[in-house]
Design a protein around this motif. Sequence first.
Motif, PDB file in Angstrom:
ATOM      1  N   GLU A 209       0.835  -1.212   0.000  1.00  0.00           N
ATOM      2  CA  GLU A 209       0.000   0.000   0.000  1.00  0.00           C
ATOM      3  C   GLU A 209       0.871   1.265   0.000  1.00  0.00           C
ATOM      4  OE1 GLU A 209      -4.263  -1.396   1.782  1.00  0.00           O
ATOM      5  OE2 GLU A 209      -2.838  -0.651   3.264  1.00  0.00           O
ATOM      6  N   LEU A 210       1.952   1.222   0.746  1.00  0.00           N
ATOM      7  CA  LEU A 210       2.874   2.370   0.752  1.00  0.00           C
ATOM      8  C   LEU A 210       3.522   2.543  -0.629  1.00  0.00           C
ATOM      9  CD1 LEU A 210       4.456   1.613   4.244  1.00  0.00           C
ATOM     10  CD2 LEU A 210       3.171   3.702   3.711  1.00  0.00           C
ATOM     11  N   ALA A 211       3.903   1.427  -1.243  1.00  0.00           N
ATOM     12  CA  ALA A 211       4.507   1.490  -2.584  1.00  0.00           C
ATOM     13  C   ALA A 211       3.491   2.016  -3.602  1.00  0.00           C
ATOM     14  CB  ALA A 211       5.007   0.112  -2.999  1.00  0.00           C
ATOM     15  N   SER A 212       2.236   1.590  -3.478  1.00  0.00           N
ATOM     16  CA  SER A 212       1.189   2.085  -4.388  1.00  0.00           C
ATOM     17  C   SER A 212       0.979   3.579  -4.215  1.00  0.00           C
ATOM     18  CB  SER A 212      -0.138   1.360  -4.128  1.00  0.00           C
ATOM     19  OG  SER A 212      -0.160   0.120  -4.778  1.00  0.00           O
ATOM     20  N   ALA A 213       0.967   4.016  -2.958  1.00  0.00           N
ATOM     21  CA  ALA A 213       0.780   5.443  -2.683  1.00  0.00           C
ATOM     22  C   ALA A 213       1.916   6.240  -3.335  1.00  0.00           C
ATOM     23  CB  ALA A 213       0.745   5.685  -1.174  1.00  0.00           C
ATOM     24  N   ALA A 214       3.145   5.780  -3.154  1.00  0.00           N
ATOM     25  CA  ALA A 214       4.300   6.482  -3.734  1.00  0.00           C
ATOM     26  C   ALA A 214       4.234   6.467  -5.253  1.00  0.00           C
ATOM     27  CB  ALA A 214       5.597   5.829  -3.257  1.00  0.00           C
ATOM     28  N   SER A 215       3.747   5.367  -5.782  1.00  0.00           N
ATOM     29  CA  SER A 215       3.674   5.183  -7.229  1.00  0.00           C
ATOM     30  C   SER A 215       2.763   6.215  -7.899  1.00  0.00           C
ATOM     31  CB  SER A 215       3.187   3.754  -7.471  1.00  0.00           C
ATOM     32  OG  SER A 215       2.969   3.507  -8.800  1.00  0.00           O
ATOM     33  N   ILE A 216       1.789   6.742  -7.154  1.00  0.00           N
ATOM     34  CA  ILE A 216       0.920   7.795  -7.705  1.00  0.00           C
ATOM     35  C   ILE A 216       1.772   9.004  -8.106  1.00  0.00           C
ATOM     36  CG2 ILE A 216      -1.007   9.377  -7.213  1.00  0.00           C
ATOM     37  CD1 ILE A 216      -1.933   7.235  -5.093  1.00  0.00           C
ATOM     38  N   LEU A 217       2.773   9.315  -7.297  1.00  0.00           N
ATOM     39  CA  LEU A 217       3.660  10.440  -7.624  1.00  0.00           C
ATOM     40  C   LEU A 217       4.773  10.056  -8.591  1.00  0.00           C
ATOM     41  CD1 LEU A 217       4.159  12.405  -4.276  1.00  0.00           C
ATOM     42  CD2 LEU A 217       2.522  12.788  -6.105  1.00  0.00           C
ATOM     43  N   MET A 218       5.253   8.824  -8.480  1.00  0.00           N
ATOM     44  CA  MET A 218       6.353   8.390  -9.352  1.00  0.00           C
ATOM     45  C   MET A 218       5.912   8.263 -10.794  1.00  0.00           C
ATOM     46  SD  MET A 218       8.203   5.360  -7.244  1.00  0.00           S
ATOM     47  CE  MET A 218       9.183   5.671  -5.768  1.00  0.00           C
TER      48      MET A 218
ATOM     49  N   VAL B  49     -12.178   9.388  -0.763  1.00  0.00           N
ATOM     50  CA  VAL B  49     -12.222   7.925  -0.739  1.00  0.00           C
ATOM     51  C   VAL B  49     -13.072   7.498   0.466  1.00  0.00           C
ATOM     52  CG1 VAL B  49     -10.863   5.794  -0.759  1.00  0.00           C
ATOM     53  CG2 VAL B  49      -9.880   7.901  -1.708  1.00  0.00           C
ATOM     54  N   VAL B  50     -14.049   6.633   0.222  1.00  0.00           N
ATOM     55  CA  VAL B  50     -14.961   6.193   1.278  1.00  0.00           C
ATOM     56  C   VAL B  50     -14.920   4.665   1.372  1.00  0.00           C
ATOM     57  CG1 VAL B  50     -17.363   6.205   2.080  1.00  0.00           C
ATOM     58  CG2 VAL B  50     -16.481   8.161   0.799  1.00  0.00           C
ATOM     59  N   ALA B  51     -14.801   4.159   2.584  1.00  0.00           N
ATOM     60  CA  ALA B  51     -14.773   2.703   2.791  1.00  0.00           C
ATOM     61  C   ALA B  51     -16.131   2.105   2.430  1.00  0.00           C
ATOM     62  CB  ALA B  51     -14.436   2.396   4.247  1.00  0.00           C
ATOM     63  N   GLU B  52     -16.099   0.982   1.729  1.00  0.00           N
ATOM     64  CA  GLU B  52     -17.364   0.376   1.263  1.00  0.00           C
ATOM     65  C   GLU B  52     -18.287  -0.004   2.400  1.00  0.00           C
ATOM     66  OE1 GLU B  52     -18.384  -2.999   1.571  1.00  0.00           O
ATOM     67  OE2 GLU B  52     -16.539  -3.651   2.565  1.00  0.00           O
ATOM     68  N   THR B  53     -17.713  -0.351   3.551  1.00  0.00           N
ATOM     69  CA  THR B  53     -18.542  -0.732   4.696  1.00  0.00           C
ATOM     70  C   THR B  53     -19.510   0.391   5.063  1.00  0.00           C
ATOM     71  OG1 THR B  53     -16.721  -2.035   5.563  1.00  0.00           O
ATOM     72  CG2 THR B  53     -18.453  -1.497   7.113  1.00  0.00           C
ATOM     73  N   LEU B  54     -18.986   1.606   5.041  1.00  0.00           N
ATOM     74  CA  LEU B  54     -19.828   2.752   5.374  1.00  0.00           C
ATOM     75  C   LEU B  54     -20.962   2.906   4.359  1.00  0.00           C
ATOM     76  CD1 LEU B  54     -20.425   5.282   7.034  1.00  0.00           C
ATOM     77  CD2 LEU B  54     -18.654   6.484   5.732  1.00  0.00           C
ATOM     78  N   ILE B  55     -20.632   2.718   3.083  1.00  0.00           N
ATOM     79  CA  ILE B  55     -21.664   2.827   2.035  1.00  0.00           C
ATOM     80  C   ILE B  55     -22.737   1.755   2.230  1.00  0.00           C
ATOM     81  CG2 ILE B  55     -22.090   2.674  -0.461  1.00  0.00           C
ATOM     82  CD1 ILE B  55     -20.560   5.215   0.282  1.00  0.00           C
ATOM     83  N   SER B  56     -22.299   0.512   2.471  1.00  0.00           N
ATOM     84  CA  SER B  56     -23.280  -0.561   2.650  1.00  0.00           C
ATOM     85  C   SER B  56     -24.179  -0.289   3.859  1.00  0.00           C
ATOM     86  CB  SER B  56     -22.594  -1.927   2.800  1.00  0.00           C
ATOM     87  OG  SER B  56     -22.344  -2.488   1.521  1.00  0.00           O
ATOM     88  N   LYS B  57     -23.581   0.263   4.919  1.00  0.00           N
ATOM     89  CA  LYS B  57     -24.412   0.575   6.088  1.00  0.00           C
ATOM     90  C   LYS B  57     -25.393   1.700   5.790  1.00  0.00           C
ATOM     91  CE  LYS B  57     -20.868   0.707   9.085  1.00  0.00           C
ATOM     92  NZ  LYS B  57     -20.123   0.809  10.376  1.00  0.00           N
ATOM     93  N   VAL B 175      -8.496  -1.492  -2.781  1.00  0.00           N
ATOM     94  CA  VAL B 175      -8.851  -1.458  -4.200  1.00  0.00           C
ATOM     95  C   VAL B 175     -10.066  -0.547  -4.374  1.00  0.00           C
ATOM     96  CG1 VAL B 175      -7.962  -3.773  -4.774  1.00  0.00           C
ATOM     97  CG2 VAL B 175     -10.333  -3.513  -4.011  1.00  0.00           C
ATOM     98  N   ALA B 176     -10.232  -0.049  -5.585  1.00  0.00           N
ATOM     99  CA  ALA B 176     -11.351   0.848  -5.898  1.00  0.00           C
ATOM    100  C   ALA B 176     -12.476   0.032  -6.511  1.00  0.00           C
ATOM    101  CB  ALA B 176     -10.892   1.928  -6.865  1.00  0.00           C
ATOM    102  N   ILE B 177     -13.571  -0.133  -5.765  1.00  0.00           N
ATOM    103  CA  ILE B 177     -14.686  -0.905  -6.343  1.00  0.00           C
ATOM    104  C   ILE B 177     -15.721   0.014  -7.001  1.00  0.00           C
ATOM    105  CG2 ILE B 177     -14.323  -2.880  -4.799  1.00  0.00           C
ATOM    106  CD1 ILE B 177     -16.817  -1.985  -3.247  1.00  0.00           C
ATOM    107  N   GLY B 178     -15.749   1.268  -6.584  1.00  0.00           N
ATOM    108  CA  GLY B 178     -16.624   2.247  -7.236  1.00  0.00           C
ATOM    109  C   GLY B 178     -15.840   3.520  -7.472  1.00  0.00           C
ATOM    110  N   VAL B 179     -16.010   4.112  -8.623  1.00  0.00           N
ATOM    111  CA  VAL B 179     -15.241   5.320  -8.970  1.00  0.00           C
ATOM    112  C   VAL B 179     -16.169   6.284  -9.702  1.00  0.00           C
ATOM    113  CG1 VAL B 179     -13.292   6.225 -10.327  1.00  0.00           C
ATOM    114  CG2 VAL B 179     -13.062   4.010  -9.175  1.00  0.00           C
ATOM    115  N   LEU B 210      -4.848   4.739  -5.533  1.00  0.00           N
ATOM    116  CA  LEU B 210      -5.443   5.768  -4.659  1.00  0.00           C
ATOM    117  C   LEU B 210      -6.162   5.108  -3.471  1.00  0.00           C
ATOM    118  CD1 LEU B 210      -6.800   8.009  -7.555  1.00  0.00           C
ATOM    119  CD2 LEU B 210      -5.103   8.762  -5.863  1.00  0.00           C
ATOM    120  N   ALA B 211      -6.871   4.020  -3.743  1.00  0.00           N
ATOM    121  CA  ALA B 211      -7.567   3.307  -2.666  1.00  0.00           C
ATOM    122  C   ALA B 211      -6.566   2.725  -1.668  1.00  0.00           C
ATOM    123  CB  ALA B 211      -8.451   2.199  -3.250  1.00  0.00           C
TER     124      ALA B 211
END
Lengths: 256, 256
Positions: A209-218, B49-57, B175-179, B210-211
């Motif tokens: 997740e940290l690598a993915s976050a950095a990858s947004i900028l890279m 970014v919103v956690a899916e759990t919150l949306i389902s609730k 992961v991004a399930i809704g965008v 991003l997720a």
Amino acid sequence: MVEKYIKEKRRMELIGLEIPVISEDDNLGIEYLADLISSYPLKDGDIVVVAETLISKLERNVIKKEDVKPTPLAYKLAEKLGKSPEVVQVILDQSKEIVKIGNGFIITETKHGFVCANSGVDESNVKDAIKPLPEDPDRSASLLRKMIERKTGKKIGVIISDSMGRPFRRGSCGVAIGVSGVCALWDRRGERDLFNKTLKSTEVAIGDELASAASILMGESNEGIPVVIIRNAPVPFTDGMGKDLIRRKEEDVFRN
Amino acid sequence: MVEKYIKEKRRMELIGLEIPVISEDDNLGIEYLADLISSYPLKDGDIVVVAETLISKLERNVIKKEDVKPTPLAYKLAEKLGKSPEVVQVILDQSKEIVKIGNGFIITETKHGFVCANSGVDESNVKDAIKPLPEDPDRSASLLRKMIERKTGKKIGVIISDSMGRPFRRGSCGVAIGVSGVCALWDRRGERDLFNKTLKSTEVAIGDELASAASILMGESNEGIPVVIIRNAPVPFTDGMGKDLIRRKEEDVFRN
């Protein structure tokens, strides 16, 4: 009646750093990078993410096409895949198993244990060479971390990142192939949820997740940001390794 | 001789937001969340970014155990997996195909097309219910985005995130399930690398990255951060969808 409020609880910052463009022909080393990064005002708890391409170039872990002697298997696969026999030979040399052959790519298990396309070998962002993954990304991460910590006196984490595709989902994501000084796989089983129930099966690939976050900028192309500092990440500073994130073949339902 | 410099090129910020703890019994809706988020000082270009759990609730998309009538197959699988027959029945109801059966989990393709463990069904962070993924996460993302944009006048992106495991690597990642309002799958083929060579095969799962970034702040347990604002992400504001990130079965070498 549920009350209504929203408030900032935590802020994390990612700082994308530009350094000179380095080619595989420059005779540099990890110390050069440690010097550059140490000249940036780091803070305790910063996580320094470095793109694996930069590490491979600094370690001169690149192969000139004319030095590769493809085997008959490489020639055969090269035709099937539409790649050069030399590149295919390097892919095979870097692998310990072919997992799948797709349309234009081979999924291998690399000698490190990563399952990825083309053994992670590519020709992007090098001047004129074939570039495998770093020999031992955990060792490179550890070396870089110790050098920076010595030079700056700050306690930091280092992640060496790559981007990899994956089954079931399109597109590539940043992953942590080398880790030092920070948690890579975070076992959160036994912790409690919002309603005080025990979490059952939550192991978080925090390194990825940290690598993915950095990858947004890279980015992937000519952004010229091979180093990203992640500041204020709520992550344990335990002695994680990139290896922790590898699922062993015998534990993987998709390989049995 | 390569010169030596390092300089800040780009800064991205993630802001983790706390809101009241919501249970599935609270009779709220997406509008409630849109109100809360709109009361935070958003900027143009923020990605929420919103956690899916919150949306389902909020969508009351939860199932009470006593309302589930397990079939004989659910009983049989439940015994094998060590899960309750009711949970297994919901997993089956949410799936269109069983992809693999593992030790304590089923990998399914959900009715949305996601390939994930247990159809994304879980019992964490709900008070006393079985919680499937949101019915249509792209629709929820679009609804939430439009409400916030109407209330604030800002142009934003919305991502609904989940965390999923994956083959070959241990641990789960965001992961991004809704965008909605922002790119999900970024096709960068044809762009140039540092040495002006054309990139060949780079599609970036920017929605998932991003997720994952947001997930570092959200955590998994009782952090109480179900909403994360990503500010200053260098990402195109095109009309991406969570669906863009799904690799279709017939294009997936691991499903053929």
